[in-house]
Write an enzyme that holds these catalytic residues in place. Structure first.
Site, short mmCIF file in Angstrom:
data_model
loop_
_atom_site.label_atom_id
_atom_site.label_comp_id
_atom_site.label_asym_id
_atom_site.label_seq_id
_atom_site.Cartn_x
_atom_site.Cartn_y
_atom_site.Cartn_z
CE1 TYR A 90 31.35 24.49 15.34
CE2 TYR A 90 29.74 24.66 13.57
CZ TYR A 90 30.88 25.13 14.22
OH TYR A 90 31.54 26.24 13.72
CG ASP A 105 34.52 16.59 15.79
OD1 ASP A 105 33.75 17.47 15.33
OD2 ASP A 105 35.49 16.86 16.52
CE LYS A 138 35.76 22.75 21.04
NZ LYS A 138 35.38 24.18 21.06
#
Ligand code: KE4
Length: 427
Positions: free
Chosen positions: A143, A238, A266
């Site tokens: 994702y 990613d 994050k």
């Protein structure tokens, strides 16, 4: 136990889709009422019904030094008092950028943005613009946020042509996203062969974190890099979830493979809306205003978020990563003892302080393996642990996280509950 959360959920559902501002929070895959959180501190959260939880979600990764860290609070309050956002450059944005360049080999230049989605979509636009090609390869189960080019399901047939997996994503977009299988280099080679000269980049989570936690097999990441070099395509890691989580230099450092471009999120923002993309200087200089590839953001690099990011990264030195590794190993060994003693059909994965607990006795190498897990038993385990004050991620398809404050005493508490609950679930 969840009375106030239940009434807040019905109030929220009247004005917010699903009553949540991000779908996974609605507990759709595990059922039940999501606790509405009132506050968090260190490794704990409290909901509006005053239930206390040991938190293994940590706002999906960012709270690696623990929630509401005193020094982060202090720095953000001071930054806020000087103004939350100016829409103009500030010195601390340079400080954060220099910290990332210093920590991550392969990042020469980077741009701060406000979400992981923005970081990933910008990196893909850059790759396409830089190599003048349109197709990308992503992996089933990985994702990269909700940009159109990522919301693609595996199509049928050898070409594995992408199909939209959300209404609103056009066929035109979907045709340029190809799907491969994680830890399966042949599936990637096949796509390069059937799309010769058309693939701009591979984007990959170097450790899958959105289909549980699935580490790369030996040679997989290097294999991707070699295929990209052979096909003059770019490799994008990613690291929104793995960056600064699994080591000072992220997964790239841990596995010794340097991609052309990185995405971060994050942890870099310490729980604030802050993300980044960066990498090779020759590529990043093509981003406006240095170059023609456009990307922008009103609140990019805002001083409050950057203050949280700087304070968080400052705390993440080698001793912090050694401690996260020690705590991760402690939890894994404790769970292993229960699984072995009770001969349970469970399998664990872990990279540092990021882990997966899968309801299957099969080895988990890729997304397809997770789909074969006993999701019903996972859901029963999830709710039983939640009632006992342990907040796992509300889906078998999510990873778990530890902070520096998940002490052995706290992990012993978890293991005691897990032993009792697993005994019931598998009785
Ligand atoms: P955001 O746009 O949500 O900040 O980041 C998207 C993203 C990109 N890349 C990776 C590897 C990610 O894990 C994410 C976001 N992760 C999910 C957790 N599985 C965020 C939780 C949510 O969607 O609410």
């Amino acid at each position: 136990m969840f009375e106030k959360s239940r009434s807040l959920l019905s109030r929220a559902q009247r004005v917010i889709p699903g009553g949540v501002n991000s779908p996974v929070r609605a507990f759709k895959s595990v059922g039940g009422t999501p606790p509405f959180i009132a506050k968090a501190k260190g490794p704990h959260m409290w909901d509006v019904d005053d239930n206390k939880y040991i938190d293994f979600v940590l706002t999906w990764g960012p709270a690696i030094i623990g929630h509401a860290d005193d020094r982060v609070v202090e720095r953000c309050q001071a930054a806020m008092a000087r103004g939350s956002s100016f829409g103009a450059p500030t010195e601390i944005e340079i400080d954060l950028a220099e910290m990332v360049v210093d920590r991550v080999k392969g990042v020469d230049v980077l741009r701060l943005v406000s979400s992981g989605t923005e970081a990933c979509m910008s990196a893909v636009r850059l790759a396409r613009g830089a190599v003048h090609r349109e197709k990308i390869i992503k992996f089933k189960g990985c994702y990269h946020g909700h940009a159109d080019c990522f919301l693609i399901a595996a199509g049928s047939g050898a070409l594995t042509l992408g199909l939209p997996n959300s209404p609103g994503v056009t066929k035109g977009t979907a045709k340029d996203t190809l799907l491969a299988s994680f830890n399966d280099l042949e599936s990637v080679e096949a796509l390069f062969k059937s799309n010769k000269g058309e693939i701009a980049a591979i984007i990959v989570e170097p450790i899958c974190g959105n289909t549980g936690c699935i580490p790369p097999q030996e040679g997989f990441l290097q294999g991707l890099k070699t295929l990209c070099e052979e096909n003059e395509s770019l490799l994008i890691f990613d690291e929104v979830m793995t960056g600064f989580r699994v080591g000072r230099g992220g997964a790239a450092e841990r596995y010794g493979v340097t991609p052309d471009l990185f995405c971060f999120g994050k942890v870099i923002g310490g729980g604030f809306p802050l993300a980044a993309y960066g990498g090779r200087e020759d590529l990043m200089r093509q981003i406006a205003p240095d170059g023609p590839i456009y990307q922008a953001g009103t609140l990019s690099g805002n001083p409050v978020a950057v203050s949280a990011g700087i304070e968080t990264l400052k705390r993440l030195d080698e001793s912090a990563y050694a401690e996260l590794e020690r705590l991760g190993s402690y939890l894994e060994k404790g769970m292993d003892e229960i699984i072995t003693r009770r001969s349970l059909p469970l399998s664990q994965t872990r990279v540092g302080s990021m882990f997966g607990l899968f309801f299957t006795d099969k080895k988990i190498d890729r997304h397809e393996d997770v789909a074969a897990c006993d999701l019903e038993k996972f859901n029963t385990f999830f709710h039983a642990m939640l009632k006992r004050g342990v907040y796992y991620a509300p889906s078998q398809y999510e990873a778990g996280f530890l902070s520096l404050l998940h002490s052995e005493a706290i992990l012993d508490e978890v293991l005691e509950h897990a032993d009792a609950v697993l005994g019931e679930v598998f009785s």
